[in-house]
Write a protein that holds these residues in place. Structure first.
Motif, PDB file in Angstrom:
ATOM      1  N   HIS A 232       0.825  -1.207   0.000  1.00 54.78           N
ATOM      2  CA  HIS A 232       0.000   0.000   0.000  1.00 54.78           C
ATOM      3  C   HIS A 232       0.860   1.258   0.000  1.00 54.78           C
ATOM      4  N   VAL A 233       1.892   1.292   0.832  1.00 56.51           N
ATOM      5  CA  VAL A 233       2.767   2.464   0.895  1.00 56.51           C
ATOM      6  C   VAL A 233       3.416   2.718  -0.466  1.00 56.51           C
ATOM      7  N   ALA A 234       3.955   1.671  -1.063  1.00 60.79           N
ATOM      8  CA  ALA A 234       4.615   1.838  -2.367  1.00 60.79           C
ATOM      9  C   ALA A 234       3.639   2.345  -3.421  1.00 60.79           C
ATOM     10  N   GLU A 235       2.448   1.782  -3.453  1.00 59.05           N
ATOM     11  CA  GLU A 235       1.463   2.160  -4.471  1.00 59.05           C
ATOM     12  C   GLU A 235       0.974   3.592  -4.271  1.00 59.05           C
ATOM     13  N   SER A 236       0.632   3.957  -3.043  1.00 61.62           N
ATOM     14  CA  SER A 236       0.072   5.289  -2.800  1.00 61.62           C
ATOM     15  C   SER A 236       1.121   6.373  -3.006  1.00 61.62           C
ATOM     16  N   LEU A 237       2.366   6.113  -2.625  1.00 63.19           N
ATOM     17  CA  LEU A 237       3.409   7.129  -2.772  1.00 63.19           C
ATOM     18  C   LEU A 237       3.888   7.261  -4.209  1.00 63.19           C
ATOM     19  N   GLU A 238       3.678   6.227  -5.005  1.00 62.86           N
ATOM     20  CA  GLU A 238       3.987   6.328  -6.432  1.00 62.86           C
ATOM     21  C   GLU A 238       3.178   7.449  -7.069  1.00 62.86           C
ATOM     22  N   ARG A 239       1.913   7.553  -6.696  1.00 60.23           N
ATOM     23  CA  ARG A 239       1.016   8.496  -7.373  1.00 60.23           C
ATOM     24  C   ARG A 239       0.896   9.843  -6.666  1.00 60.23           C
ATOM     25  N   ASP A 240       1.439   9.980  -5.466  1.00 53.32           N
ATOM     26  CA  ASP A 240       1.252  11.217  -4.710  1.00 53.32           C
ATOM     27  C   ASP A 240       2.586  11.690  -4.134  1.00 53.32           C
ATOM     28  N   PRO A 241       3.345  12.499  -4.897  1.00 53.84           N
ATOM     29  CA  PRO A 241       4.664  12.938  -4.426  1.00 53.84           C
ATOM     30  C   PRO A 241       4.627  13.709  -3.111  1.00 53.84           C
ATOM     31  N   TRP A 242       3.588  14.529  -2.883  1.00 53.47           N
ATOM     32  CA  TRP A 242       3.533  15.301  -1.642  1.00 53.47           C
ATOM     33  C   TRP A 242       3.300  14.408  -0.432  1.00 53.47           C
ATOM     34  N   ALA A 243       2.574  13.313  -0.632  1.00 51.91           N
ATOM     35  CA  ALA A 243       2.350  12.383   0.478  1.00 51.91           C
ATOM     36  C   ALA A 243       3.648  11.708   0.905  1.00 51.91           C
ATOM     37  N   ARG A 244       4.624  11.645   0.003  1.00 46.53           N
ATOM     38  CA  ARG A 244       5.919  11.049   0.350  1.00 46.53           C
ATOM     39  C   ARG A 244       6.560  11.798   1.515  1.00 46.53           C
ATOM     40  N   ILE A 245       6.349  13.106   1.551  1.00 47.30           N
ATOM     41  CA  ILE A 245       6.955  13.925   2.604  1.00 47.30           C
ATOM     42  C   ILE A 245       6.391  13.534   3.966  1.00 47.30           C
ATOM     43  N   ILE A 246       5.084  13.346   4.029  1.00 45.66           N
ATOM     44  CA  ILE A 246       4.452  12.953   5.289  1.00 45.66           C
ATOM     45  C   ILE A 246       4.901  11.555   5.697  1.00 45.66           C
ATOM     46  N   LYS A 247       4.866  10.636   4.747  1.00 40.76           N
ATOM     47  CA  LYS A 247       5.215   9.248   5.065  1.00 40.76           C
ATOM     48  C   LYS A 247       6.673   9.116   5.485  1.00 40.76           C
ATOM     49  N   ILE A 248       7.595   9.853   4.853  1.00 36.15           N
ATOM     50  CA  ILE A 248       9.002   9.696   5.206  1.00 36.15           C
ATOM     51  C   ILE A 248       9.271  10.266   6.596  1.00 36.15           C
ATOM     52  N   SER A 249       8.558  11.327   6.979  1.00 35.95           N
ATOM     53  CA  SER A 249       8.721  11.841   8.340  1.00 35.95           C
ATOM     54  C   SER A 249       8.141  10.862   9.350  1.00 35.95           C
ATOM     55  N   ASP A 250       7.004  10.281   9.022  1.00 36.89           N
ATOM     56  CA  ASP A 250       6.396   9.244   9.863  1.00 36.89           C
ATOM     57  C   ASP A 250       7.340   8.053   9.991  1.00 36.89           C
ATOM     58  N   PHE A 251       7.903   7.630   8.859  1.00 34.74           N
ATOM     59  CA  PHE A 251       8.814   6.486   8.853  1.00 34.74           C
ATOM     60  C   PHE A 251      10.071   6.787   9.670  1.00 34.74           C
ATOM     61  N   THR A 252      10.599   7.998   9.529  1.00 37.12           N
ATOM     62  CA  THR A 252      11.784   8.385  10.290  1.00 37.12           C
ATOM     63  C   THR A 252      11.508   8.331  11.780  1.00 37.12           C
ATOM     64  N   ASP A 253      10.340   8.834  12.179  1.00 38.46           N
ATOM     65  CA  ASP A 253      10.008   8.820  13.602  1.00 38.46           C
ATOM     66  C   ASP A 253       9.915   7.392  14.122  1.00 38.46           C
ATOM     67  N   ASN A 254       9.368   6.503  13.306  1.00 36.76           N
ATOM     68  CA  ASN A 254       9.224   5.108  13.720  1.00 36.76           C
ATOM     69  C   ASN A 254      10.517   4.315  13.563  1.00 36.76           C
ATOM     70  N   GLY A 255      11.289   4.650  12.500  1.00 33.60           N
ATOM     71  CA  GLY A 255      12.483   3.875  12.177  1.00 33.60           C
ATOM     72  C   GLY A 255      13.714   4.321  12.939  1.00 33.60           C
ATOM     73  N   VAL A 256      14.113   5.585  12.766  1.00 36.92           N
ATOM     74  CA  VAL A 256      15.248   6.103  13.527  1.00 36.92           C
ATOM     75  C   VAL A 256      14.906   6.102  15.017  1.00 36.92           C
ATOM     76  N   GLY A 257      13.634   6.353  15.315  1.00 39.37           N
ATOM     77  CA  GLY A 257      13.198   6.375  16.708  1.00 39.37           C
ATOM     78  C   GLY A 257      12.903   5.011  17.295  1.00 39.37           C
ATOM     79  N   VAL A 258      13.254   3.953  16.577  1.00 40.68           N
ATOM     80  CA  VAL A 258      12.940   2.602  17.037  1.00 40.68           C
ATOM     81  C   VAL A 258      13.665   2.268  18.348  1.00 40.68           C
ATOM     82  N   ILE A 259      14.748   2.970  18.641  1.00 38.96           N
ATOM     83  CA  ILE A 259      15.485   2.699  19.877  1.00 38.96           C
ATOM     84  C   ILE A 259      14.812   3.322  21.097  1.00 38.96           C
TER      85      ILE A 259
END
Length: 239
Positions: free
Chosen positions: A155-182
């Motif tokens: 779902h993430v790959a498909e939705s971000l393919e078609r919506d470049p601005w949504a990539r900004i939101i998702k990457i910040s969300d991912f960073t908070d979850n990923g880098v912040g995993v510790i």
């Protein structure tokens, strides 16, 4: 706390030392340079997010902390001042987590109809673009016969393919979850690492695309953060 000191502190450091109050103050400092109508919209979005997620927690902290970090990161580190993107960032989990409360629905509705009602309410309160951005980062109803994490990544790959601005939101969300995993329990960190690690190459590719509306410095910062997230996932999963 010294207000201006907050501007130089990493977001998770603010969280650890000052909690929600510190993140709210940092967000307020970031908004000082926005024109009044935009500040009003973002304040309304924060108030709505706070009301919807009032009872939610992320292991050791109020859920609102995550939403504040996602929005602040977009302003400070991605240098994005698009008020609709920031509004959607604050509300990016509202439809997924609290569709009935957002839509004002008391009876039972199928998930797709409930989602549509909640998205329609965001369009009414703010504008259709905010609603569309939130829709792009809202998970669909999963097929119980298939792996949830695999469906999430599709779902993430498909939705971000078609919506470049949504990539900004998702990457910040991912960073908070990923880098912040510790910044969570080992059990949750292990689940998160398994869920997010396979998505890193796709996110790296999407961020590097010319149509992703970020400057060179922001893209380099994000790619460094993805490298750090991958290192942390490996440390958790490959130990």
């Amino acid at each position: 706390m010294a207000p201006r000191m907050l501007l130089s502190m990493p977001l998770h450091a603010i969280t650890e030392v000052y909690g929600e109050a510190g993140l709210r103050q940092r967000f307020g400092l970031e908004l000082e340079s926005f024109p009044e109508p935009e500040r009003e919209q973002l304040t309304e979005a924060l108030d709505l997010a706070a009301a919807l997620h009032a009872g939610d927690r992320r292991v050791r902290e109020p859920y609102l902390n995550h939403l504040l970090r996602v929005a602040i990161r977009i302003i400070r580190y991605y240098e994005i001042r698009d008020v609709d993107v920031l509004t959607a960032a604050l509300l990016h989990d509202a439809v997924e987590d609290h569709p009935a409360e957002l839509a004002g629905v008391t009876g039972d509705l199928p998930y797709p109809e409930l989602t549509e009602a909640a998205l329609a309410e965001l369009a009414r309160r703010f504008n259709p673009r905010v609603s569309e951005l939130v829709a792009s980062v809202t998970n669909p109803e999963y097929d119980p016969r298939r792996d949830r994490h695999e469906q999430y990544r599709e779902h993430v790959a498909e939705s971000l393919e078609r919506d470049p601005w949504a990539r900004i939101i998702k990457i910040s969300d991912f960073t908070d979850n990923g880098v912040g995993v510790i910044h969570t329990t080992l059990e949750k960190a292990t689940r998160s690492a398994a869920k997010y690690r396979p998505l890193v190459p796709k996110l790296r590719e999407l961020i590097g695309r010319p149509d992703t509306p970020l400057g060179t410095a922001a893209k380099e910062h994000i790619l460094d953060q993805l490298d750090l997230a991958e290192e942390r996932f490996a440390a958790i999963l490959d130990d």
